[in-house]
Write an enzyme that holds these catalytic residues in place. Structure first.
Site, PDB file in Angstrom:
ATOM      1  N   GLY A 187       0.903  -1.226  -0.200  1.00 42.04           N
ATOM      2  CA  GLY A 187       0.232   0.118  -0.289  1.00 42.04           C
ATOM      3  C   GLY A 187       1.074   1.126   0.273  1.00 42.04           C
ATOM      4  N   SER A 188       0.411   2.318  -1.229  1.00 37.89           N
ATOM      5  CA  SER A 188       1.871   3.211  -0.923  1.00 37.89           C
ATOM      6  C   SER A 188       1.234   4.783  -2.568  1.00 37.89           C
ATOM      7  CB  SER A 188       3.111   2.819  -1.458  1.00 37.89           C
ATOM      8  OG  SER A 188       2.695   1.687  -2.555  1.00 37.89           O
TER       9      SER A 188
END
Length: 226
Positions: A187-188
């Site tokens: 996640g980013s």
């Protein structure tokens, strides 16, 4: 394309140890209680798909800027590039692509160019969809100089779940458009700072495919029809 290739995608080597850990935990969960084991199997499959690294067909027309990440365009706004890149105090158009835990997280170069500056900075782990994540979160910033002398900044930003930014290039390397240069675990977000006067060709909420979706055209200027 064979049916198997639709579901089984190549996995980046970085993911092998994580899939192995998930698989071992799943076996232990089966010994404890079978339904827990099946939950572990589901999480193992998810981990495999998180680290998938499919081939992409990058557009070849000169001047195109390609999305560096899979995900959704979350922000389009003027912003000053990270100070550590030394690109000056003037705002440039920033396009942010938010990657959820279900997106492919291998990052690709939006243009062909020389990596003239690479700067890693530790930081917080705020939700990557927030605007202040660009300034407060852990990040790795790249300054790319194209053959015509213009420059683009690409910034890998860790998110709420992400704790590890990876990159495989060093200053002085030439990176081709669509070439893999890094990965962020779990996640980013990726920010792209376009050259002055170049308008984005995407909208907030649009789905992006790394190495394929056209983000901008360097041959256009603000105000041109596109």
């Amino acid at each position: 394309m064979r049916m198997r290739d639709t579901f089984l995608k190549p996995m980046h080597p970085e993911g092998r140890k994580f899939v192995a850990i998930f698989a071992v935990v799943s076996l232990v969960l089966f010994l404890i209680w079978e339904p827990l084991g099946w939950i572990g199997v589901g999480l193992t499959v998810w981990c495999y798909y998180f680290f998938r690294d499919p081939d992409r067909v990058t557009p070849t027309r000169p001047g195109l800027v390609i999305s560096p990440a899979d995900g959704i365009v979350s922000l389009i706004e003027p912003a000053v590039p990270p100070a550590e890149l030394g690109m000056g105090p003037e705002p440039l158009t920033r396009v942010s692509v938010f990657m959820s835990v279900f997106n492919c997280h291998v990052n690709r170069s939006p243009v062909a160019g020389e990596l003239v500056k690479l700067a890693y900075r530790p930081g917080k782990f705020l939700n990557a969809s927030l605007d202040k994540a660009s300034s407060d979160n852990e990040r790795n910033a790249l300054r790319l100089r194209m053959a015509d002398g213009r420059e683009i900044a690409v910034v890998q930003i860790a998110g709420l779940v992400a704790r590890r930014i990876m990159w495989w290039k060093k200053e002085g390397d030439w990176i081709d458009r669509g070439e893999r240069f890094g990965l962020i675990r779990f996640g980013s977000r990726l920010d792209v700072y376009l050259p002055d006067g170049v308008p984005p060709l995407v909208n907030i909420g649009q789905t992006m495919v790394a190495g394929e979706t056209v983000l901008a055209d360097l041959g256009l200027e603000a105000g041109d029809d596109h």
